[in-house]
Design a protein around this motif. Structure first.
Motif, short mmCIF file in Angstrom:
data_model
loop_
_atom_site.label_atom_id
_atom_site.label_comp_id
_atom_site.label_asym_id
_atom_site.label_seq_id
_atom_site.Cartn_x
_atom_site.Cartn_y
_atom_site.Cartn_z
N PRO A 89 0.81 -1.23 0.00
CA PRO A 89 0.00 0.00 0.00
C PRO A 89 0.83 1.27 0.00
CG PRO A 89 -0.85 -1.58 1.60
CD PRO A 89 0.48 -2.11 1.14
N VAL A 90 2.04 1.19 0.56
CA VAL A 90 2.91 2.37 0.64
C VAL A 90 3.77 2.52 -0.60
CG1 VAL A 90 4.75 3.48 1.97
CG2 VAL A 90 2.98 2.18 3.16
N LEU A 91 4.30 1.40 -1.11
CA LEU A 91 5.28 1.46 -2.19
C LEU A 91 4.68 1.37 -3.59
CD1 LEU A 91 8.10 -0.81 -0.69
CD2 LEU A 91 7.89 1.68 -0.59
N SER A 92 3.57 0.65 -3.73
CA SER A 92 3.03 0.42 -5.09
C SER A 92 2.62 1.71 -5.81
CB SER A 92 1.86 -0.56 -5.04
OG SER A 92 0.81 -0.07 -4.23
N PRO A 93 2.17 2.78 -5.10
CA PRO A 93 1.85 4.01 -5.84
C PRO A 93 3.06 4.65 -6.54
CG PRO A 93 0.79 4.04 -3.69
CD PRO A 93 1.75 2.89 -3.68
N LEU A 94 4.28 4.24 -6.15
CA LEU A 94 5.48 4.82 -6.75
C LEU A 94 5.79 4.23 -8.12
CD1 LEU A 94 7.81 4.86 -3.60
CD2 LEU A 94 6.52 6.78 -4.57
N VAL A 95 5.22 3.05 -8.43
CA VAL A 95 5.54 2.36 -9.68
C VAL A 95 4.25 1.89 -10.37
CG1 VAL A 95 7.81 1.61 -8.89
CG2 VAL A 95 5.83 0.18 -8.43
N THR A 96 4.40 1.29 -11.54
CA THR A 96 3.25 0.74 -12.25
C THR A 96 2.92 -0.64 -11.68
OG1 THR A 96 4.62 -0.37 -13.92
CG2 THR A 96 3.97 1.93 -14.34
N PRO A 97 1.71 -1.14 -11.92
CA PRO A 97 1.36 -2.49 -11.44
C PRO A 97 2.30 -3.58 -11.96
CG PRO A 97 -0.62 -1.30 -12.08
CD PRO A 97 0.53 -0.45 -12.50
N SER A 98 2.72 -3.48 -13.24
CA SER A 98 3.64 -4.48 -13.80
C SER A 98 4.99 -4.44 -13.09
CB SER A 98 3.84 -4.24 -15.30
OG SER A 98 2.64 -4.47 -16.00
N LEU A 99 5.49 -3.25 -12.80
CA LEU A 99 6.76 -3.13 -12.09
C LEU A 99 6.65 -3.67 -10.67
CD1 LEU A 99 8.21 0.34 -13.19
CD2 LEU A 99 9.11 -1.92 -13.71
N TYR A 100 5.52 -3.40 -10.01
CA TYR A 100 5.41 -3.91 -8.64
C TYR A 100 5.27 -5.43 -8.63
CZ TYR A 100 5.03 -3.68 -3.65
OH TYR A 100 5.31 -3.83 -2.32
N LEU A 101 4.70 -5.99 -9.69
CA LEU A 101 4.69 -7.44 -9.82
C LEU A 101 6.12 -7.96 -9.90
CD1 LEU A 101 2.98 -10.00 -10.17
CD2 LEU A 101 2.97 -9.58 -12.63
N GLY A 102 6.98 -7.22 -10.61
CA GLY A 102 8.40 -7.57 -10.65
C GLY A 102 9.05 -7.44 -9.29
N VAL A 103 8.64 -6.45 -8.51
CA VAL A 103 9.16 -6.29 -7.14
C VAL A 103 8.76 -7.48 -6.27
CG1 VAL A 103 9.02 -4.90 -5.04
CG2 VAL A 103 9.25 -3.77 -7.26
N LEU A 104 7.50 -7.91 -6.40
CA LEU A 104 7.05 -9.08 -5.64
C LEU A 104 7.83 -10.32 -6.04
CD1 LEU A 104 3.16 -8.57 -5.64
CD2 LEU A 104 4.75 -8.18 -3.75
N LEU A 222 7.13 -0.62 -23.80
CA LEU A 222 7.58 -0.57 -22.41
C LEU A 222 7.94 0.85 -21.98
CD1 LEU A 222 8.58 -1.95 -19.76
CD2 LEU A 222 10.82 -2.14 -20.87
N TRP A 223 8.79 1.53 -22.75
CA TRP A 223 9.31 2.81 -22.30
C TRP A 223 8.25 3.92 -22.35
CZ3 TRP A 223 12.89 1.62 -19.40
CH2 TRP A 223 13.88 0.71 -19.74
N LYS A 224 7.19 3.70 -23.11
CA LYS A 224 6.08 4.65 -23.09
C LYS A 224 5.27 4.50 -21.81
CE LYS A 224 5.56 4.73 -28.12
NZ LYS A 224 4.68 4.41 -29.28
N GLN A 225 5.33 3.28 -21.23
CA GLN A 225 4.58 2.99 -20.00
C GLN A 225 5.37 3.30 -18.74
OE1 GLN A 225 3.58 -1.16 -20.39
NE2 GLN A 225 2.78 -0.89 -22.45
N ILE A 226 6.71 3.48 -18.88
CA ILE A 226 7.57 3.70 -17.70
C ILE A 226 8.34 5.00 -17.88
CG2 ILE A 226 9.36 2.74 -16.21
CD1 ILE A 226 8.68 0.00 -17.23
#
Length: 333
Positions: A89-104, A222-226
């Motif tokens: 809840p704290v960190l996911s707003p900093l990135v996209t959903p796909s990137l946070y899936l990579g973080v997980l 990708l780079w258009k989304q990030i």
């Protein structure tokens, strides 16, 4: 000299060049199919050589220190996944959903082997225990990471366990690894003498996966989304995860009564995540997902952990040397 610790190493530079090449000249069509076949072959060879190199004697010798190994495994496969889920809840707003899936996914990976041992040795820690812990983490990760990924995906709303992916992990990673262990009695010494070959296959397979993954991701936009602010957010997310892991492993080891040498081993083995295992596993486990966004957090975390641990290892070494000098002076007195 101080600034050199924060400069990227050759492999990191190679990763940057590979990502740039994939962004400018992505492979597609028949070329992409050929690269995918080459990548699968390189990954199988990589895990075969790791199996042939891993010393069973070193693992058996270090297994007696079971409290330390359980602490490292708990940090790798319990602490990190919990952090990934609880801090979402704290960190996911900093990135996209796909990137946070990579973080997980990053949170489920095993520890590194080579760099964990190298930093433990540099910091004057318990090297035999580091060899055992890092090797055990790498082996167990073949089983544990796919299971944790299934749990993470379900919690992230991406579906449940993909048993086909687990079967593919066993076929592409575990079977070559076991074959390497079987062949160790014949080729183990040769592989040990030719470490540069393992390093070449290790880094080469990662670069192949990164190139094919980012090629496909670039073709998907990708780079258009990030944008750059999102990349900055990803750096913050990785830094927060690493900082918490370093703090918990350091003070947790002290609270559990471990000696300084064992604390060093726990810190460097329990806070690291393996790029070498993560990229090949991502290719198998996330077929159909935007793979470039999945592996990008691992690539950034890799560089952050190397720079941070290099500084930390030197500080540990200085403290150990200072303590030894004081003991020497007291003995002479």
């Amino acid at each position: 000299m101080f600034l050199r610790r924060f400069l990227p190493d050759r492999f990191t530079c190679a990763l940057i060049v590979t990502v740039t090449l994939a962004s400018l000249l992505p492979c597609r069509g028949t070329t992409a199919s050929v690269f995918n076949v080459l990548t699968d072959m390189a990954i199988a060879l990589l895990f075969f050589l790791h199996g042939a190199k891993l010393s069973r004697e070193a693992v058996v010798a270090g297994m007696t220190h079971w409290r330390l190994h359980l602490t490292v495994l708990a940090s790798t496969f319990v602490l990190f996944p919990l952090l990934g889920l609880l801090l979402r809840p704290v960190l996911s707003p900093l990135v996209t959903p796909s990137l946070y899936l990579g973080v997980l996914f990053l949170c489920t990976l095993p520890s590194t082997v080579q760099s964990s041992i190298a930093f433990t040795s540099m910091a004057r820690g318990n090297v035999p225990a580091a060899i055992c812990s890092a090797s055990a983490s790498s082996m167990l990760g073949i089983f544990i990471t796919p299971l944790l990924v299934g749990v993470m995906l379900e919690s992230h709303g991406q579906g449940g366990m993909n048993w086909d992916a687990i079967g593919a992990i066993v076929l592409q990673l575990l079977v070559p690894f076991v074959a390497g262990q079987v062949a160790q009695r014949w080729i183990g010494r040769w592989v040990e003498r030719n470490r540069s070959l393992l390093s070449f296959v290790d880094q080469g397979s990662i670069l192949l996966v990164v190139y094919t993954a980012f090629s496909a991701a670039v073709l998907q936009g990708l780079w258009k989304q990030i944008p750059l602010p999102v990349l900055g957010g990803l750096l913050i997310v990785n830094a927060v995860l690493l900082a918490i892991a370093l703090i918990v492993t350091r003070y947790g080891a002290r609270a559990l009564g471990f000696k300084r040498e064992d604390e060093i081993t726990i810190v460097f083995c329990g806070s690291k995540k393996s790029l070498a295992s993560g990229v090949p596993m991502a290719k198998v486990l996330f077929a159909g997902h935007p793979l470039g966004a999945i592996v990008l957090p691992i690539m950034l975390f890799h560089q952050i952990q190397l720079m941070t641990c290099a500084v930390l290892a030197k500080k540990y070494a200085q403290r150990v040397e200072g303590r030894n000098r004081k003991i020497g002076v007291a003995t002479e007195s």
